[in-house]
Design a protein around this motif. Sequence first.
Motif, PDB file in Angstrom:
ATOM      1  N   THR A   1       0.815  -1.212   0.000  1.00  0.00           N
ATOM      2  CA  THR A   1       0.000   0.000   0.000  1.00  0.00           C
ATOM      3  C   THR A   1       0.851   1.265   0.000  1.00  0.00           C
ATOM      4  OG1 THR A   1      -0.226  -0.270   2.405  1.00  0.00           O
ATOM      5  CG2 THR A   1      -2.040  -1.060   1.031  1.00  0.00           C
ATOM      6  N   ARG A   2       1.972   1.258   0.725  1.00  0.00           N
ATOM      7  CA  ARG A   2       2.824   2.460   0.733  1.00  0.00           C
ATOM      8  C   ARG A   2       3.371   2.735  -0.666  1.00  0.00           C
ATOM      9  NH1 ARG A   2       7.551   2.897   5.057  1.00  0.00           N
ATOM     10  NH2 ARG A   2       5.775   3.524   6.382  1.00  0.00           N
ATOM     11  N   ASN A   3       3.883   1.704  -1.320  1.00  0.00           N
ATOM     12  CA  ASN A   3       4.396   1.903  -2.675  1.00  0.00           C
ATOM     13  C   ASN A   3       3.284   2.309  -3.631  1.00  0.00           C
ATOM     14  OD1 ASN A   3       6.678   0.856  -1.386  1.00  0.00           O
ATOM     15  ND2 ASN A   3       7.381  -0.170  -3.250  1.00  0.00           N
ATOM     16  N   GLY A   4       2.098   1.725  -3.430  1.00  0.00           N
ATOM     17  CA  GLY A   4       0.972   2.100  -4.271  1.00  0.00           C
ATOM     18  C   GLY A   4       0.625   3.568  -4.155  1.00  0.00           C
ATOM     19  N   ARG A   5       0.650   4.086  -2.937  1.00  0.00           N
ATOM     20  CA  ARG A   5       0.333   5.502  -2.739  1.00  0.00           C
ATOM     21  C   ARG A   5       1.375   6.405  -3.385  1.00  0.00           C
ATOM     22  NH1 ARG A   5      -0.245   3.605   2.385  1.00  0.00           N
ATOM     23  NH2 ARG A   5       1.388   4.945   3.293  1.00  0.00           N
ATOM     24  N   HIS A   6       2.579   5.880  -3.600  1.00  0.00           N
ATOM     25  CA  HIS A   6       3.643   6.669  -4.207  1.00  0.00           C
ATOM     26  C   HIS A   6       3.844   6.349  -5.685  1.00  0.00           C
ATOM     27  CE1 HIS A   6       4.547   7.255   0.096  1.00  0.00           C
ATOM     28  NE2 HIS A   6       5.039   8.400  -0.301  1.00  0.00           N
TER      29      HIS A   6
ATOM     30  N   LEU B   1      -3.631   1.305  -7.366  1.00  0.00           N
ATOM     31  CA  LEU B   1      -2.325   0.670  -7.222  1.00  0.00           C
ATOM     32  C   LEU B   1      -2.196  -0.078  -5.897  1.00  0.00           C
ATOM     33  CD1 LEU B   1       0.132   3.283  -8.774  1.00  0.00           C
ATOM     34  CD2 LEU B   1      -0.871   1.265  -9.829  1.00  0.00           C
ATOM     35  N   SER B   2      -2.774   0.466  -4.828  1.00  0.00           N
ATOM     36  CA  SER B   2      -2.742  -0.238  -3.548  1.00  0.00           C
ATOM     37  C   SER B   2      -3.518  -1.543  -3.629  1.00  0.00           C
ATOM     38  CB  SER B   2      -3.323   0.660  -2.446  1.00  0.00           C
ATOM     39  OG  SER B   2      -2.522   1.799  -2.250  1.00  0.00           O
ATOM     40  N   TRP B   3      -4.637  -1.525  -4.301  1.00  0.00           N
ATOM     41  CA  TRP B   3      -5.447  -2.735  -4.491  1.00  0.00           C
ATOM     42  C   TRP B   3      -4.673  -3.755  -5.329  1.00  0.00           C
ATOM     43  CZ3 TRP B   3     -10.632  -2.745  -7.739  1.00  0.00           C
ATOM     44  CH2 TRP B   3     -11.244  -4.002  -7.615  1.00  0.00           C
TER      45      TRP B   3
ATOM     46  N   GLU C   1       8.496  -4.511 -10.909  1.00  0.00           N
ATOM     47  CA  GLU C   1       7.980  -3.295 -10.293  1.00  0.00           C
ATOM     48  C   GLU C   1       8.005  -2.155 -11.307  1.00  0.00           C
ATOM     49  OE1 GLU C   1       8.631  -0.457  -6.348  1.00  0.00           O
ATOM     50  OE2 GLU C   1       9.887  -2.238  -6.645  1.00  0.00           O
ATOM     51  N   LEU C   2       6.909  -1.409 -11.376  1.00  0.00           N
ATOM     52  CA  LEU C   2       6.763  -0.311 -12.334  1.00  0.00           C
ATOM     53  C   LEU C   2       6.550   0.996 -11.593  1.00  0.00           C
ATOM     54  CD1 LEU C   2       4.240  -1.988 -14.832  1.00  0.00           C
ATOM     55  CD2 LEU C   2       6.753  -2.113 -14.870  1.00  0.00           C
ATOM     56  N   ASN C   3       7.273   2.029 -12.007  1.00  0.00           N
ATOM     57  CA  ASN C   3       7.065   3.375 -11.478  1.00  0.00           C
ATOM     58  C   ASN C   3       6.134   4.108 -12.427  1.00  0.00           C
ATOM     59  OD1 ASN C   3       7.126   5.975 -10.553  1.00  0.00           O
ATOM     60  ND2 ASN C   3       9.352   6.206 -10.629  1.00  0.00           N
ATOM     61  N   MET C   4       4.867   4.243 -12.020  1.00  0.00           N
ATOM     62  CA  MET C   4       3.862   4.788 -12.924  1.00  0.00           C
ATOM     63  C   MET C   4       4.011   6.286 -13.149  1.00  0.00           C
ATOM     64  SD  MET C   4       2.673   1.971 -13.665  1.00  0.00           S
ATOM     65  CE  MET C   4       1.633   2.669 -14.937  1.00  0.00           C
ATOM     66  N   ARG C   5       4.939   6.930 -12.456  1.00  0.00           N
ATOM     67  CA  ARG C   5       5.220   8.334 -12.737  1.00  0.00           C
ATOM     68  C   ARG C   5       6.092   8.502 -13.982  1.00  0.00           C
ATOM     69  NH1 ARG C   5       3.976  11.971  -8.878  1.00  0.00           N
ATOM     70  NH2 ARG C   5       3.295  11.161  -6.852  1.00  0.00           N
ATOM     71  N   ASN C   6       6.727   7.406 -14.389  1.00  0.00           N
ATOM     72  CA  ASN C   6       7.666   7.485 -15.492  1.00  0.00           C
ATOM     73  C   ASN C   6       6.955   7.845 -16.791  1.00  0.00           C
ATOM     74  OD1 ASN C   6       9.651   6.666 -17.584  1.00  0.00           O
ATOM     75  ND2 ASN C   6      10.773   5.924 -15.794  1.00  0.00           N
TER      76      ASN C   6
END
Length: 384
Positions: free
Chosen positions: A279-284, A340-342, A293-298
């Motif tokens: 959940t923490r990574n999802g919120r970020h 993303l948390s889900w 692992e994917l950084n959706m800000r990219n």
Amino acid sequence: MAETFDFRVLAKDGKARCGEISTPRGVIRTPAFMPVGTVGTVKALYPEQVRDAGADIILGNTYHLMLRPGAERVAKLGGLHKFMGWNGPILTDSGGFQVMSLAKIRKITEEGAAFQSHLDGSRHMLSPERSIEIQSLLGADIQMQFDECIELPAAPSEVDRAMQLSLRWAERSKRAFEVQRASGGVGPGQALFAIVQGGTDIALRQRSAEALVAMDFPGYAIGGLAVGEGHEAMISTLAETLPALPADKPRYLMGVGTPLDLIESVRLGVDMFDCVMPTRNGRHGHAFTWDGELNMRNARFADDASPLDAQSSCPAARQYSRAYLHHLIKSGEYLGAMILSWANTVFYQDLMAAMREAISAGNFEEWAAATKARIIKPPAAPER
């Protein structure tokens, strides 16, 4: 539903094992990952979503709940299960880690930990007896002994001191738990786990484990790892510590971790985990997927019409595009963090289910090698 706490190993593949923990509130399939519901909520998710994701048990936090809304208030309102609408098992930590990491001012004595609240500066004393009382008021199905967790690296003398103090606190925690049981504060099937400490010093770890096993707890946790020592040191410490713990009782690695941490720890015989990462990574803006692992800000996802993870059992991961999620995260919309948390919570539960299946089938090593090749990727390109 079982009337007592019980653990059974159903299958083994090397040191990896799958089994069942039976409690009055339901069966916990192991290896198990417990979503963290720090203050009575797994952040950004409904309890029904957590259950549908495949979680059998969640974790609540003694430190946070004692400060707000208060353990006595939760008890008056029917206990933590009723309060948050979760009818499955709940494990509560003892509060020791948060006292270390969050308290503004703390002083450790033989009696316990005196500290100031990070919320309002109010002063509190958390002792083994008070920790067990709070966990009993919350109605935890699995309670944890009060211990002292220290950051690593630390001086050997400090690691030794904290380990020995934690052993004395384990004895007091067990006595306090029995007092609660005698007075009706805990019921049949509720259990207290011990916590092995000792940093990365193998001799200290083994001394801690030997002393705790002699006290005969229903389950044993390995605490004081994932606090700065690094992945390799954590795994090597686990490899030397786990053989000192009873094979017929659950083994719980606290506060861990990444998908790689989980796979390597299950290989060594760990049964239970918890971590805030899904959940923490999802919120970020970070997603755990079967593609890594994917950084959706990219910016590379801005025009990507493919679903977040077509192989996920999470409906949202299959339905929403990476481009849409990139847009939500970049826009600061709540929905992005929720999706993303889900999806991350489902991924972690799917990962545990796949490990249980591989152990039962006797092909854990082959599964682990193939899975690591899929999901452990080199770092993504820098954000733009």
